[in-house]
Scaffold this active site. Structure first.
Site, mmCIF file in Angstrom:
data_model
loop_
_atom_site.group_PDB
_atom_site.id
_atom_site.type_symbol
_atom_site.label_atom_id
_atom_site.label_comp_id
_atom_site.label_asym_id
_atom_site.label_seq_id
_atom_site.Cartn_x
_atom_site.Cartn_y
_atom_site.Cartn_z
ATOM 1 N N SER A 227 0.848 -1.199 0.000
ATOM 2 C CA SER A 227 0.000 0.000 0.000
ATOM 3 C C SER A 227 0.877 1.239 0.000
ATOM 4 C CB SER A 227 -0.883 0.019 1.250
ATOM 5 O OG SER A 227 -1.550 1.261 1.360
ATOM 6 N N TYR B 39 -1.941 -0.449 10.320
ATOM 7 C CA TYR B 39 -2.108 -0.943 8.942
ATOM 8 C C TYR B 39 -0.884 -0.559 8.095
ATOM 9 C CZ TYR B 39 -3.924 -0.925 4.119
ATOM 10 O OH TYR B 39 -4.093 -1.107 2.769
HETATM 11 P P1 NAP Z 1 -11.692 -5.510 0.221
HETATM 12 O O1 NAP Z 1 -12.513 -4.997 -0.901
HETATM 13 O O2 NAP Z 1 -12.034 -5.098 1.626
HETATM 14 O O3 NAP Z 1 -11.659 -7.105 0.106
HETATM 15 C C1 NAP Z 1 -10.984 -7.850 1.078
HETATM 16 C C2 NAP Z 1 -10.935 -9.297 0.648
HETATM 17 O O4 NAP Z 1 -10.119 -10.012 1.596
HETATM 18 C C3 NAP Z 1 -12.287 -9.980 0.647
HETATM 19 O O5 NAP Z 1 -12.295 -10.896 -0.437
HETATM 20 C C4 NAP Z 1 -12.300 -10.752 1.985
HETATM 21 O O6 NAP Z 1 -13.118 -11.915 1.956
HETATM 22 C C5 NAP Z 1 -10.847 -11.142 2.074
HETATM 23 N N1 NAP Z 1 -10.335 -11.448 3.412
HETATM 24 C C6 NAP Z 1 -10.271 -10.639 4.503
HETATM 25 N N2 NAP Z 1 -9.659 -11.274 5.520
HETATM 26 C C7 NAP Z 1 -9.339 -12.514 5.075
HETATM 27 C C8 NAP Z 1 -8.707 -13.640 5.662
HETATM 28 N N3 NAP Z 1 -8.258 -13.621 6.931
HETATM 29 N N4 NAP Z 1 -8.543 -14.763 4.907
HETATM 30 C C9 NAP Z 1 -9.003 -14.811 3.627
HETATM 31 N N5 NAP Z 1 -9.595 -13.762 3.021
HETATM 32 C C10 NAP Z 1 -9.780 -12.624 3.734
HETATM 33 O O7 NAP Z 1 -10.151 -5.120 0.038
HETATM 34 P P2 NAP Z 1 -9.392 -4.350 -1.159
HETATM 35 O O8 NAP Z 1 -9.598 -2.901 -1.001
HETATM 36 O O9 NAP Z 1 -9.661 -5.022 -2.462
HETATM 37 O O10 NAP Z 1 -7.887 -4.614 -0.720
HETATM 38 C C11 NAP Z 1 -7.089 -5.653 -1.253
HETATM 39 C C12 NAP Z 1 -5.651 -5.370 -0.876
HETATM 40 O O11 NAP Z 1 -5.266 -4.097 -1.377
HETATM 41 C C13 NAP Z 1 -5.410 -5.304 0.632
HETATM 42 O O12 NAP Z 1 -4.169 -5.899 0.944
HETATM 43 C C14 NAP Z 1 -5.354 -3.822 0.922
HETATM 44 O O13 NAP Z 1 -4.590 -3.528 2.061
HETATM 45 C C15 NAP Z 1 -4.689 -3.329 -0.350
HETATM 46 N N6 NAP Z 1 -4.908 -1.903 -0.594
HETATM 47 C C16 NAP Z 1 -6.173 -1.422 -0.852
HETATM 48 C C17 NAP Z 1 -6.337 -0.062 -1.070
HETATM 49 C C18 NAP Z 1 -7.692 0.540 -1.352
HETATM 50 O O14 NAP Z 1 -7.801 1.784 -1.354
HETATM 51 N N7 NAP Z 1 -8.722 -0.252 -1.590
HETATM 52 C C19 NAP Z 1 -5.232 0.790 -1.019
HETATM 53 C C20 NAP Z 1 -3.982 0.268 -0.757
HETATM 54 C C21 NAP Z 1 -3.828 -1.092 -0.554
HETATM 55 P P3 NAP Z 1 -14.730 -11.884 2.287
HETATM 56 O O15 NAP Z 1 -15.393 -11.303 1.047
HETATM 57 O O16 NAP Z 1 -15.062 -13.298 2.514
HETATM 58 O O17 NAP Z 1 -14.890 -11.000 3.467
#
Ligand code: NAP
Length: 250
Positions: A145, A159
């Protein structure tokens, strides 16, 4: 290199993971969609992906837990074949607050989910991919991130620090396995339109902050997924230990 391409994407039922699963499927990969709770979202994504490849499974597993990670990889071994790409995508954040207000239980949950998951999955992947163990090589892409660099003060330093650990893992592991056919890289997304901001207590966080982004908008999950796919593909065959910032210039 192996011809059957298999990708495991952790946390792929929604957001960046789901967008990545679609791109890998469209490019001929067998896809394992890992998720934690949301059976419905995982099944719906699988149905969409089956249009592109018959080789798609969903595996419900908490990847912060060693036994569940072992089970995940063994299920992929049996149902899809040897993994060639791991996308360490799972990540959570919690409500915005000062660092000194964070409970110890939250430290543990954030570190286990964001860091331990990557350690455990990367270890399983290396055991299968490394030429040292008879594997055919492969690629690992970690989802870090922009917070790893900003530190996210007054929002979620825990985080941000977990993502700093992912950056160190990426660099160290990349160098350790570079001569064994495995490339390890990472993406550092900025503000991307997914559900994660609701977890932080502010679903409209991007609207509040977008004027500070040089491109004046948040990113889309597919814009991150394209970079993840590139880092996993042969088009980046001489890239390892590297990072792509996907932040609209922030
Ligand atoms: P998201 O939409 O909140 O989706 C999270 C996903 O992770 C869901 O599929 C959830 O499953 C799964 N999950 C959570 N805990 C888990 C566990 N213990 N074991 C297995 N699966 C688990 O997240 P996102 O925004 O796409 O983020 C994805 C990555 O990008 C993360 O590492 C985040 O830190 C990084 N990131 C995101 C952003 C942003 O702005 N969105 C920015 C920087 C970095 P369920 O559907 O079953 O709950």
């Amino acid at each position: 290199m192996q011809t059957e391409k298999i990708v495991i994407i952790t946390g792929a039922s929604r957001g960046i993971g789901a967008a990545s699963a679609q791109i890998f499927a469209k490019n001929g990969y067998g896809v394992c969609i890992n998720f934690l709770n949301n059976d419905r979202a995982a099944q719906q994504l699988k149905n969409e992906i089956l249009q592109y490849t018959p080789r798609c499974i969903t595996v419900k597993a908490d990847v912060s837990k060693s036994e569940e990670v072992k089970g995940l990889f063994e299920e992929v071994d049996h149902k899809l074949g040897p993994v060639s790409v791991l996308v360490n995508n799972v990540g959570i954040l919690k409500t915005q607050c000062r660092f000194d207000e964070i409970e110890e239980q939250r430290f543990t949950q954030v570190l286990n989910t964001n860091v331990m998951s990557c350690f455990l999955c990367a270890k399983q992947a290396v055991k299968r991919m490394s030429t040292k163990y008879g594997g055919l090589g492969g690629a690992i892409v970690n989802v870090s991130s922009g917070a790893a660099k900003s530190g996210s003060p007054n929002e979620y330093v825990d985080y941000a620090a977990s993502k700093g650990a992912i950056d160190s893992l990426t660099r160290g592991l990349a160098l350790e396995v570079a001569a064994e056919g495995i490339r390890v890289n990472a993406v550092r997304p900025g503000l991307i339109n997914t559900d994660i901001h609701t977890l932080g207590g502010e679903p409209n966080r991007i609207d509040r902050l977008k004027s500070k982004i040089p491109m004046l908008r948040g990113g889309e999950a597919t814009e991150v997924a394209e970079a993840i796919y590139w880092l996993a593909s042969q088009n980046s065959s001489f890239v390892t230990g590297s990072f792509i910032d996907i932040t609209g210039g922030l």
